[in-house]
Design a protein around this motif. Sequence first.
Motif, PDB file in Angstrom:
ATOM      1  N   THR A  55      -4.151  -0.473  -2.806  1.00 41.61           N
ATOM      2  CA  THR A  55      -4.905  -1.192  -1.529  1.00 41.61           C
ATOM      3  C   THR A  55      -6.176  -0.082  -1.193  1.00 41.61           C
ATOM      4  OG1 THR A  55      -2.457  -1.647  -0.844  1.00 41.61           O
ATOM      5  CG2 THR A  55      -4.344  -0.983   0.565  1.00 41.61           C
ATOM      6  N   ALA A  81      -4.174  -0.089  12.255  1.00 39.40           N
ATOM      7  CA  ALA A  81      -4.932  -0.624  11.741  1.00 39.40           C
ATOM      8  C   ALA A  81      -4.724  -2.584  11.667  1.00 39.40           C
ATOM      9  CB  ALA A  81      -5.219  -0.703  10.413  1.00 39.40           C
ATOM     10  N   LEU A  89      -5.626  -9.687   7.825  1.00 39.59           N
ATOM     11  CA  LEU A  89      -6.005  -8.222   6.921  1.00 39.59           C
ATOM     12  C   LEU A  89      -7.026  -9.028   6.126  1.00 39.59           C
ATOM     13  CD1 LEU A  89      -3.041  -6.638   6.532  1.00 39.59           C
ATOM     14  CD2 LEU A  89      -5.215  -5.722   7.935  1.00 39.59           C
ATOM     15  N   SER A 139       1.008  -0.964  -0.342  1.00 43.16           N
ATOM     16  CA  SER A 139      -0.316  -0.081   0.031  1.00 43.16           C
ATOM     17  C   SER A 139       0.777   1.548  -0.775  1.00 43.16           C
ATOM     18  CB  SER A 139      -0.616   0.142   0.872  1.00 43.16           C
ATOM     19  OG  SER A 139      -0.110   0.353   2.463  1.00 43.16           O
ATOM     20  N   SER A 189     -10.652  -1.839   8.209  1.00 43.35           N
ATOM     21  CA  SER A 189     -10.724  -1.577   7.059  1.00 43.35           C
ATOM     22  C   SER A 189     -10.200   0.024   6.740  1.00 43.35           C
ATOM     23  CB  SER A 189     -11.513  -1.723   6.085  1.00 43.35           C
ATOM     24  OG  SER A 189     -12.189  -3.048   6.563  1.00 43.35           O
ATOM     25  N   TYR A 242      -7.598   1.482   8.421  1.00 44.86           N
ATOM     26  CA  TYR A 242      -6.391   1.273   7.083  1.00 44.86           C
ATOM     27  C   TYR A 242      -5.883   2.371   6.179  1.00 44.86           C
ATOM     28  CZ  TYR A 242      -2.909  -2.170   4.666  1.00 44.86           C
ATOM     29  OH  TYR A 242      -1.862  -2.394   4.288  1.00 44.86           O
ATOM     30  N   VAL A 248      -2.018   2.747   9.035  1.00 44.51           N
ATOM     31  CA  VAL A 248      -1.347   1.903   8.930  1.00 44.51           C
ATOM     32  C   VAL A 248      -1.275   0.907  10.263  1.00 44.51           C
ATOM     33  CG1 VAL A 248      -0.655  -0.314   7.386  1.00 44.51           C
ATOM     34  CG2 VAL A 248      -1.565   2.106   6.529  1.00 44.51           C
TER      35      VAL A 248
END
Length: 597
Positions: free
Chosen positions: A422, A485, A262, A55, A128, A131, A482
């Motif tokens: 991503t 997440a 994930l 990502s 999500s 993220y 991130v």
Amino acid sequence: MSTQLLTYLTVGFSFVLYIGIAVWSRAGSTKDFYVAGGGVHPIANGMATAADWMSAASFISMAGIIAFAGYDGSVYLMGWTGGYVLLALLLAPYLRKFGQYTVPDFIGERYYSGTARVVAVVCLIAISFTYIAGQMRGVGVVFSHFLNIPITMGVLVGMAVVFFYAVLGGMKGITYTQVAQYCVLIFAYMTPAIFISMLITGNPVPQAGLGSEVLDGSGLTVLEKLDATLLDLGFTAYTLPSKSMIDIFAITLALMVGTAGLPHVIVRFFTVPKVSDARVSAGYALVFIALLYTTAPAVGAFARINFIETVNGSTYAQSEDQGGTPQFFKTFEDIGLIGWVDKNSDGIVQYGPGAPFDGRAEYTGERGQSGERLLTNNPTANHNEVNVDRDIMVLANPEIAKLPGWVIALVAAGGIAAALSTAAGLLLVISSSISHDLLKKTFMPDITDKMELLAARGAAVLAIAVAGYLGINPPGFVAQVVALAFGLAASSLFPAILMGIFMKHMNREGAIAGMVSGLLFTVSYIAYFKSDWFGAVNTAEHWMLGISPEGIGSIGMVINFVVAMTVARFTKATPASVQALVDDIRIPAGAGSAQKH
């Protein structure tokens, strides 16, 4: 041709390519929308998985954090790569054999409970959206710099592009778009890395260049020079840790098991025809991912060397041609991603130790006596004169090293590809969890296939709007967001998936209690230290057991396991049919007949 025009053309061409692929592979059914029809080739799925995985945090932010954190930044490399191996070997083949569309689908069926499915959807959405905030932030940073537009406008443009190929194409469109995006992002990452490695060490292989001697006659390797330079400036040595060992362990563990939980990565293994294809595509993806991840430490080290040599001691009022402060510094300062305050009024940019002030604070509209942009916050004496947003280093690297304009344009396209790939995967799992798991499987079981597909697209539109807001108002640097997440995934979905595969006696009550307790603990801890609501000081002496918010997901995971096992022990046993289902998932076809012989 100017660099600006090259950038517009390169980025514009990539957008046309992505949208064209989405239109060509437009989803015509829910199976196309959710799992690309289940017929993706393992190599294509490996590329798409790599693009989904790498990502904006990997492309834009990871090398930047390594550049400034040094040894401490290695937690991202170890956690994310180790976690992918864990996912590929321990979970992906079994989930593919189970044969559902989504992660909540697996949890709902495995734990024979609509409540478990809904809890899984809540966990998935929390993961999500946390993220995706980092991805949309990355989109805004790239657009803001290369297209000379505000970060907010950059996020809005990114939302529009994702809308076309995520809402129209679904998983089918996203998969083939991500194949193209992987090719763009890996070429964009490797090309400047090779150039800069040649310029600094004479070695065209960046991974080897990290251990090579610098071409300045000092006889020092890249890491030795970084250590010496930083110590001279008053910083900690680049190769020495500043975090406690327990925090490094906790962050690495949270990133590793969070990776395996994930949902947008797991769902990629539902798109291949067979279980064996899931294993093969995981192997290909690991190779594709390794190209970038083994290069990132070198990119970070080269960026820190170049930044110090070009910025520290430069005269701000002079042009770059006259040996003054480089243009990239002033460009990023203008959009708020670099901040400089001339504390001693000597007109010279002095980069030294001290807590950085907030370079993204609001610009007052005025310039200081040395020409710097004056911000609403006034740094104190112990602050560094310079604040650098870590997310700019990969983007600025080609400019710092004075590489050709086409390389700079390529990096812009690569950064956007990494963030959008991503973001699209995350938006899809959000929309599919709402349309498939909440509507079709829970609240509206009689809904038609056409209505379910329409609901999925509507949920994707709503998710894009929320993602855009979070991208405009992120809680930190891309990689930091991130990391949070991953902590949420580690503390909620990973234990439920792992126990669902390998512990056939784990029942629905235990799984639900574990997910709820792990998620609530982790969210509460992160909110306490990362939000402004509680006024908590986010420093090591205030953390529980010395573990930072980025690593607290590892403790949340332990809580999840303990609570789940305890509750399962004192509640009704798992039905025999579900235990048989778990055995069927884990035992290869034909194993029983082989044992008889």
